[in-house]
Write an enzyme that holds these catalytic residues in place. Structure first.
Site, PDB file in Angstrom:
ATOM      1  CE  LYS A  38      43.182  50.020  38.120  1.00 51.21           C
ATOM      2  NZ  LYS A  38      42.091  50.275  39.097  1.00 51.21           N
ATOM      3  CB  SER A  67      40.116  47.043  39.113  1.00 49.22           C
ATOM      4  OG  SER A  67      40.145  48.440  39.383  1.00 49.22           O
ATOM      5  CB  SER A 115      39.388  49.407  42.474  1.00 52.20           C
ATOM      6  OG  SER A 115      38.390  48.621  41.881  1.00 52.20           O
TER       7      SER A 115
END
Length: 524
Positions: A106, A187, A211
């Site tokens: 990420k 996210s 997330s």
């Protein structure tokens, strides 16, 4: 095995007669890391080719084709790293189950090399730190090949309540590979979409509240949020030191356990991880198809939402668990006494965002760039591309908060921890005499709408384990109209191995993961 580069193979296919055509390249679609490792051990695949195949798939599926926007950037040294690891394998120096396996990070996690860590924001588009987060160093030491950075909800979805999950100014909007008009949740949007689309067999996401688990559930893959303090957060763009953690997003629970075995551990720079070395274990070795036998499972019945089709999937999952030897215990009102939890969590996140972001920005090696949350707010105001689709109201609210010694924060921190932990998960486990809690991770993915923002209306069980800092695993349990639904396993603090083992037992018996079809939309 004769080595053939993808480019050479493509050229040969274009000019060679049929009798002289090279053998077809091995497929990677839908293959988990354990399967790929077995192929490399057998000689039907090798490290160099594996990385080439995934880089090529990123090009074809993410940059062109369906254009998922799941991957922001790839590392130029990925291929040379794969070559080096292949030579180690040839010399019988295999490092472990992740040796030669490509992995995506990420883009709020730092990694050495010429690729910036942006958190999806143009304010950090030049944030090349040339340092590995400790979890990235652990992955490299284990032989994983860091091939790229994944898109995310900008700033891990903490800038505005009106945001669209999966959108960032750097990476644009991530698309769900099961239906391109549908959202990926956030996210860790790109990490989950990329694994579902076989752009890599493994990815790392981060979670503050939902997330990792929500994107994993919506994209039909496995996601694991470990106990806060089991995994280092150093050199990861923060929101909250109370709730932030990194964790794996994978195709299988076994792969998630293998990643956790590598990344778990103490970090002197992260005080929360002081107990990690004493608590970590070989999570893959602890897996068993019989792990649910004799277990008492508490069902979060009041958090499954109002869709009959989702409830039917959950009912089938509970029956599967019962067939595996678990005792199902109904919990009809898991929210009782927790009415003030949401407000307390929100106060904690806003206050810690201001303090923790300033500490991160001030610690960046570059002299230029933003150093405080106020600097980020000013940057966004000066760059219309940042505020094109939604505002920064949460940034502005966080900026108005006091410090970590403010009475409002101290009170909220104490209340949140108490309600989610001792009076939340701990109480549910004790009062009902259960070993684990289970619930529905997500409803069907909603349509992405940059104008109006998210309209998520499904169930959510992420808050309690997120605020308490306890482990939370999601495993695929089927699909509604082709849109994946996950089932959640939640346990007490440091019960990570038990949670993974329970999810593994269910996964092995149910096998409910569905392959993405990259259809344009759901319905006619």
């Amino acid at each position: 095995m004769q080595k053939i580069s993808l480019l050479v193979a493509t050229a040969l296919l274009a000019v060679a007669p049929a009798a002289a055509m090279p053998p077809p390249l091995p497929p990677v679609e839908g293959k988990d890391a354990a399967t790929l490792q077995a192929e490399m051990e057998s000689g039907s695949m090798y490290d160099e080719l594996l990385t080439t195949l995934y880089l090529d798939r990123i090009l074809k599926v993410d940059d062109y084709g369906p254009k998922l926007n799941a991957v922001i950037a790839t590392f130029p040294d990925a291929q040379s790293e794969a070559t080096r690891l292949w030579k180690e394998r040839e010399a019988e120096k295999k490092r472990g189950p992740l040796h030669g396996i490509p992995i995506l990070l990420k883009d709020n996690i730092e990694a050495k090399g010429p690729v910036p860590t942006t958190a999806g924001s143009l304010a950090l588009k030049d944030n090349i730190t040339n340092r590995d987060a400790p979890i990235v160093a652990r992955l490299r030491d284990a032989g994983a090949v860091i091939i790229g950075k994944t898109n995310l909800s900008e700033w891990a979805n903490i800038r505005s309540n009106n945001s669209t999950s999966g959108w960032s100014a750097v990476g644009e909007l991530t698309k769900n590979p099961h239906a391109l008009d549908r959202n990926t949740c956030g996210s860790s949007s790109g990490s989950a979409a990329a694994v579902a689309a076989s752009l890599a067999p493994l990815a790392i996401g981060t979670e503050t509240d939902g997330s990792i688990t929500c994107p994993a559930g919506v994209n039909g893959v496995v996601g694991f949020k470990p106990t806060v303090g089991l995994v280092s957060r150093t050199h990861i763009v923060p929101i909250s030191h109370s709730q932030d953690t990194a964790g794996p997003i994978t195709l299988t629970v076994r792969d998630a356990a293998a990643v956790m075995t590598v990344i778990a551990g103490s970090d002197p720079a992260d005080p929360a991880t002081a107990e990690a070395d004493a608590r970590k274990t070989d999570y893959a070795a602890a897996l068993s198809p019989d792990a649910l036998k004799g277990k008492r499972i508490g069902v979060l019945r009041d958090r499954i939402g109002d869709r009959a089709d989702v409830a039917a999937l959950f009912g089938a999952a509970l029956k599967q668990m019962a067939d595996l030897g678990a005792t199902i215990v109904e919990i009809d009102d898991s929210r009782k006494g927790l009415e003030e939890l949401g407000a307390a969590e929100f106060e904690v996140l806003m206050t810690e965002l201001k303090a923790d972001m300033a500490a991160y920005l001030a610690g960046l090696p570059g002299k230029d760039g933003p150093k405080t949350l106020a600097d980020l707010i000013a940057f966004n105001k000066a760059h219309p591309a940042e505020l094109k689709w939604f505002d920064q109201s949460l940034f502005e609210l966080a900026e108005s908060k006091g410090g970590l010694d403010s009475p409002a924060y101290v009170e909220a921190m104490s209340k949140a921890a108490r309600l989610a932990g001792p009076e939340g998960i701990d109480k549910l486990l004790k009062d009902k005499g259960v070993d684990l809690l289970v619930g529905v991770t997500n409803g069907p993915a909603w349509t992405s709408d940059l104008v109006n923002g998210d309209h998520y209306s499904g169930p959510s069980v992420s808050q309690l384990p997120a605020v308490a800092g306890y482990p939370h695993l999601t495993v695929p349990m089927g699909a509604v109209e082709g849109l994946p639904i996950g089932v959640s396993f939640i346990g007490a603090k440091w019960s990570d191995a038990d949670v993974l083992a329970a999810g593994y037992a269910y996964e092995q018996a149910s096998k409910k993961r569905v392959m993405p079809t990259f259809r344009t939309r759901v319905g006619p």
